[in-house]
Write a protein that holds these residues in place. Structure first.
Motif, PDB file in Angstrom:
ATOM      1  N   PRO A  31      -9.486  -1.382  -5.748  1.00 44.85           N
ATOM      2  CA  PRO A  31     -10.342  -0.304  -5.233  1.00 44.85           C
ATOM      3  C   PRO A  31     -11.707  -0.786  -4.737  1.00 44.85           C
ATOM      4  O   PRO A  31     -12.211  -0.300  -3.735  1.00 44.85           O
ATOM      5  CB  PRO A  31     -10.494   0.636  -6.432  1.00 44.85           C
ATOM      6  N   GLU A  32     -12.292  -1.791  -5.407  1.00 43.41           N
ATOM      7  CA  GLU A  32     -13.601  -2.278  -4.961  1.00 43.41           C
ATOM      8  C   GLU A  32     -13.528  -3.039  -3.642  1.00 43.41           C
ATOM      9  O   GLU A  32     -14.540  -3.227  -2.973  1.00 43.41           O
ATOM     10  CB  GLU A  32     -14.277  -3.133  -6.041  1.00 43.41           C
ATOM     11  N   SER A  33     -12.329  -3.452  -3.226  1.00 40.84           N
ATOM     12  CA  SER A  33     -12.192  -4.165  -1.953  1.00 40.84           C
ATOM     13  C   SER A  33     -11.831  -3.222  -0.802  1.00 40.84           C
ATOM     14  O   SER A  33     -11.729  -3.663   0.338  1.00 40.84           O
ATOM     15  CB  SER A  33     -11.133  -5.267  -2.067  1.00 40.84           C
ATOM     16  N   LEU A  34     -11.661  -1.946  -1.092  1.00 35.12           N
ATOM     17  CA  LEU A  34     -11.314  -0.994  -0.049  1.00 35.12           C
ATOM     18  C   LEU A  34     -12.554  -0.647   0.776  1.00 35.12           C
ATOM     19  O   LEU A  34     -13.668  -0.634   0.266  1.00 35.12           O
ATOM     20  CB  LEU A  34     -10.723   0.276  -0.669  1.00 35.12           C
ATOM     21  N   LEU A  81       0.822  -1.203   0.000  1.00 40.95           N
ATOM     22  CA  LEU A  81       0.000   0.000   0.000  1.00 40.95           C
ATOM     23  C   LEU A  81       0.858   1.255   0.000  1.00 40.95           C
ATOM     24  O   LEU A  81       1.926   1.305   0.605  1.00 40.95           O
ATOM     25  CB  LEU A  81      -0.925   0.020   1.217  1.00 40.95           C
ATOM     26  N   ARG A  82       0.323   2.238  -0.647  1.00 43.97           N
ATOM     27  CA  ARG A  82       0.935   3.557  -0.749  1.00 43.97           C
ATOM     28  C   ARG A  82      -0.203   4.559  -0.664  1.00 43.97           C
ATOM     29  O   ARG A  82      -1.257   4.337  -1.247  1.00 43.97           O
ATOM     30  CB  ARG A  82       1.636   3.640  -2.092  1.00 43.97           C
ATOM     31  N   ALA A  83      -0.003   5.634   0.063  1.00 44.20           N
ATOM     32  CA  ALA A  83      -1.030   6.668   0.184  1.00 44.20           C
ATOM     33  C   ALA A  83      -0.415   8.015  -0.156  1.00 44.20           C
ATOM     34  O   ALA A  83       0.548   8.437   0.473  1.00 44.20           O
ATOM     35  CB  ALA A  83      -1.603   6.696   1.594  1.00 44.20           C
ATOM     36  N   ALA A  84      -0.970   8.666  -1.168  1.00 45.24           N
ATOM     37  CA  ALA A  84      -0.584  10.033  -1.508  1.00 45.24           C
ATOM     38  C   ALA A  84      -1.545  10.947  -0.766  1.00 45.24           C
ATOM     39  O   ALA A  84      -2.758  10.866  -0.965  1.00 45.24           O
ATOM     40  CB  ALA A  84      -0.668  10.246  -3.012  1.00 45.24           C
ATOM     41  N   LEU A  85      -1.010  11.793   0.113  1.00 48.45           N
ATOM     42  CA  LEU A  85      -1.830  12.690   0.924  1.00 48.45           C
ATOM     43  C   LEU A  85      -1.670  14.121   0.453  1.00 48.45           C
ATOM     44  O   LEU A  85      -0.558  14.543   0.113  1.00 48.45           O
ATOM     45  CB  LEU A  85      -1.421  12.613   2.395  1.00 48.45           C
ATOM     46  N   ARG A  86      -2.775  14.828   0.433  1.00 43.57           N
ATOM     47  CA  ARG A  86      -2.744  16.246   0.063  1.00 43.57           C
ATOM     48  C   ARG A  86      -3.660  17.017   1.000  1.00 43.57           C
ATOM     49  O   ARG A  86      -4.774  16.593   1.273  1.00 43.57           O
ATOM     50  CB  ARG A  86      -3.214  16.434  -1.376  1.00 43.57           C
ATOM     51  N   GLY A  90     -10.050  23.059   3.680  1.00 43.73           N
ATOM     52  CA  GLY A  90      -9.816  22.377   4.951  1.00 43.73           C
ATOM     53  C   GLY A  90     -10.057  20.880   4.862  1.00 43.73           C
ATOM     54  O   GLY A  90     -10.690  20.285   5.733  1.00 43.73           O
ATOM     55  N   ARG A  91      -9.547  20.265   3.793  1.00 48.24           N
ATOM     56  CA  ARG A  91      -9.774  18.842   3.547  1.00 48.24           C
ATOM     57  C   ARG A  91      -8.450  18.100   3.445  1.00 48.24           C
ATOM     58  O   ARG A  91      -7.470  18.617   2.934  1.00 48.24           O
ATOM     59  CB  ARG A  91     -10.544  18.628   2.244  1.00 48.24           C
ATOM     60  N   LEU A  92      -8.451  16.870   3.929  1.00 49.54           N
ATOM     61  CA  LEU A  92      -7.349  15.943   3.718  1.00 49.54           C
ATOM     62  C   LEU A  92      -7.815  14.982   2.631  1.00 49.54           C
ATOM     63  O   LEU A  92      -8.870  14.357   2.751  1.00 49.54           O
ATOM     64  CB  LEU A  92      -7.023  15.171   4.994  1.00 49.54           C
ATOM     65  N   ILE A  93      -7.046  14.882   1.557  1.00 47.26           N
ATOM     66  CA  ILE A  93      -7.378  14.002   0.441  1.00 47.26           C
ATOM     67  C   ILE A  93      -6.310  12.922   0.371  1.00 47.26           C
ATOM     68  O   ILE A  93      -5.116  13.217   0.342  1.00 47.26           O
ATOM     69  CB  ILE A  93      -7.445  14.788  -0.879  1.00 47.26           C
ATOM     70  N   VAL A  94      -6.755  11.668   0.368  1.00 45.08           N
ATOM     71  CA  VAL A  94      -5.851  10.520   0.369  1.00 45.08           C
ATOM     72  C   VAL A  94      -6.165   9.656  -0.850  1.00 45.08           C
ATOM     73  O   VAL A  94      -7.306   9.278  -1.065  1.00 45.08           O
ATOM     74  CB  VAL A  94      -6.024   9.680   1.659  1.00 45.08           C
ATOM     75  N   ARG A  95      -5.128   9.345  -1.634  1.00 41.15           N
ATOM     76  CA  ARG A  95      -5.281   8.438  -2.774  1.00 41.15           C
ATOM     77  C   ARG A  95      -4.454   7.194  -2.492  1.00 41.15           C
ATOM     78  O   ARG A  95      -3.235   7.249  -2.420  1.00 41.15           O
ATOM     79  CB  ARG A  95      -4.827   9.083  -4.072  1.00 41.15           C
ATOM     80  N   LEU A  96      -5.145   6.047  -2.330  1.00 40.17           N
ATOM     81  CA  LEU A  96      -4.474   4.782  -2.057  1.00 40.17           C
ATOM     82  C   LEU A  96      -4.131   4.066  -3.348  1.00 40.17           C
ATOM     83  O   LEU A  96      -4.892   4.109  -4.315  1.00 40.17           O
ATOM     84  CB  LEU A  96      -5.381   3.852  -1.248  1.00 40.17           C
ATOM     85  N   SER A  97      -2.982   3.399  -3.341  1.00 44.12           N
ATOM     86  CA  SER A  97      -2.607   2.537  -4.461  1.00 44.12           C
ATOM     87  C   SER A  97      -1.849   1.348  -3.893  1.00 44.12           C
ATOM     88  O   SER A  97      -1.400   1.372  -2.759  1.00 44.12           O
ATOM     89  CB  SER A  97      -1.749   3.297  -5.479  1.00 44.12           C
ATOM     90  N   ILE A 141      -9.526  11.850  12.181  1.00 45.73           N
ATOM     91  CA  ILE A 141     -10.266  12.274  10.995  1.00 45.73           C
ATOM     92  C   ILE A 141     -10.888  11.054  10.329  1.00 45.73           C
ATOM     93  O   ILE A 141     -10.187  10.079  10.037  1.00 45.73           O
ATOM     94  CB  ILE A 141      -9.320  12.979   9.995  1.00 45.73           C
ATOM     95  N   VAL A 142     -12.182  11.106  10.093  1.00 42.02           N
ATOM     96  CA  VAL A 142     -12.855  10.045   9.351  1.00 42.02           C
ATOM     97  C   VAL A 142     -12.755  10.405   7.869  1.00 42.02           C
ATOM     98  O   VAL A 142     -13.147  11.492   7.445  1.00 42.02           O
ATOM     99  CB  VAL A 142     -14.335   9.907   9.767  1.00 42.02           C
ATOM    100  N   LEU A 143     -12.174   9.481   7.100  1.00 43.00           N
ATOM    101  CA  LEU A 143     -12.004   9.670   5.659  1.00 43.00           C
ATOM    102  C   LEU A 143     -13.064   8.843   4.933  1.00 43.00           C
ATOM    103  O   LEU A 143     -13.164   7.641   5.156  1.00 43.00           O
ATOM    104  CB  LEU A 143     -10.611   9.232   5.224  1.00 43.00           C
ATOM    105  N   THR A 144     -13.830   9.474   4.072  1.00 46.35           N
ATOM    106  CA  THR A 144     -14.908   8.816   3.349  1.00 46.35           C
ATOM    107  C   THR A 144     -14.472   8.545   1.914  1.00 46.35           C
ATOM    108  O   THR A 144     -13.887   9.417   1.265  1.00 46.35           O
ATOM    109  CB  THR A 144     -16.164   9.714   3.348  1.00 46.35           C
ATOM    110  N   ALA A 145     -14.781   7.337   1.428  1.00 38.96           N
ATOM    111  CA  ALA A 145     -14.416   6.948   0.060  1.00 38.96           C
ATOM    112  C   ALA A 145     -15.162   7.812  -0.954  1.00 38.96           C
ATOM    113  O   ALA A 145     -16.360   8.049  -0.819  1.00 38.96           O
ATOM    114  CB  ALA A 145     -14.735   5.476  -0.168  1.00 38.96           C
ATOM    115  N   ARG A 146     -14.429   8.261  -1.967  1.00 30.49           N
ATOM    116  CA  ARG A 146     -14.999   9.029  -3.071  1.00 30.49           C
ATOM    117  C   ARG A 146     -14.931   8.250  -4.374  1.00 30.49           C
ATOM    118  O   ARG A 146     -15.352   8.733  -5.409  1.00 30.49           O
ATOM    119  CB  ARG A 146     -14.269  10.368  -3.229  1.00 30.49           C
ATOM    120  N   GLY A 147     -14.362   7.028  -4.315  1.00 29.49           N
ATOM    121  CA  GLY A 147     -14.227   6.178  -5.495  1.00 29.49           C
ATOM    122  C   GLY A 147     -12.800   6.105  -5.987  1.00 29.49           C
ATOM    123  O   GLY A 147     -11.992   7.008  -5.743  1.00 29.49           O
ATOM    124  N   GLU A 148     -12.480   4.986  -6.655  1.00 27.92           N
ATOM    125  CA  GLU A 148     -11.149   4.784  -7.246  1.00 27.92           C
ATOM    126  C   GLU A 148     -10.006   4.948  -6.251  1.00 27.92           C
ATOM    127  O   GLU A 148      -8.940   5.452  -6.603  1.00 27.92           O
ATOM    128  CB  GLU A 148     -10.938   5.722  -8.438  1.00 27.92           C
TER     129      GLU A 148
END
Length: 125
Positions: A50-53, A27-32, A38-45, A73-80
């Motif tokens: 993605p469908e199993s996340l 796993l790798r997470a790109a954080l921005r 005022g948002r934390l955006i995380v992209r997992l790879s 912080i609760v992070l909600t899935a936005r897809g992909e």
């Protein structure tokens, strides 16, 4: 010696097993940090599809010097593999950050000079 040393040991082993699970998934997470909103955006790879996340992840930010600066912080899935959550950073002190599911965990340092984005990895390249 702490009275609950056995329980603490079990908790440490549980956390280490979550770190190893993230490593097996590569796993790798790109954080921005989106300062404007005022948002934390995380992209997992990685090896996880993605469908199993999970639908939500947790980000824990631990302030280097003051517990009152800690955030959960609760992070909600936005897809992909993209997740978002509210993030309010006070002062520029370094923080320890973890991105977690119930089965894996990525850990790293959030540095004030990260200019809003950086990456957490579960393995060494």
């Amino acid at each position: 010696v702490a009275d609950d040393y056995y329980k603490r040991g079990l908790a440490i082993n549980r956390e280490l097993s979550r770190d190893l699970a993230a490593s097996r998934l590569r796993l790798r997470a790109a954080l921005r940090h989106d300062l404007e909103h005022g948002r934390l955006i995380v992209r997992l790879s990685g090896a996880a599809h993605p469908e199993s996340l999970p639908p939500t992840l947790t980000a824990r930010m631990v302030h280097a010097m003051r517990a009152s600066g800690d955030q959960l912080i609760v992070l909600t899935a936005r897809g992909e593999g993209v997740y978002e959550g509210n993030l309010v950073l006070t002062e520029g002190a370094r923080r320890r950050i973890s991105i977690e599911s119930t089965t894996w965990r990525l850990v790293g340092e959030w540095s004030p000079d990260a200019h809003g984005s950086f990456e957490l990895r579960s393995f060494d390249d």
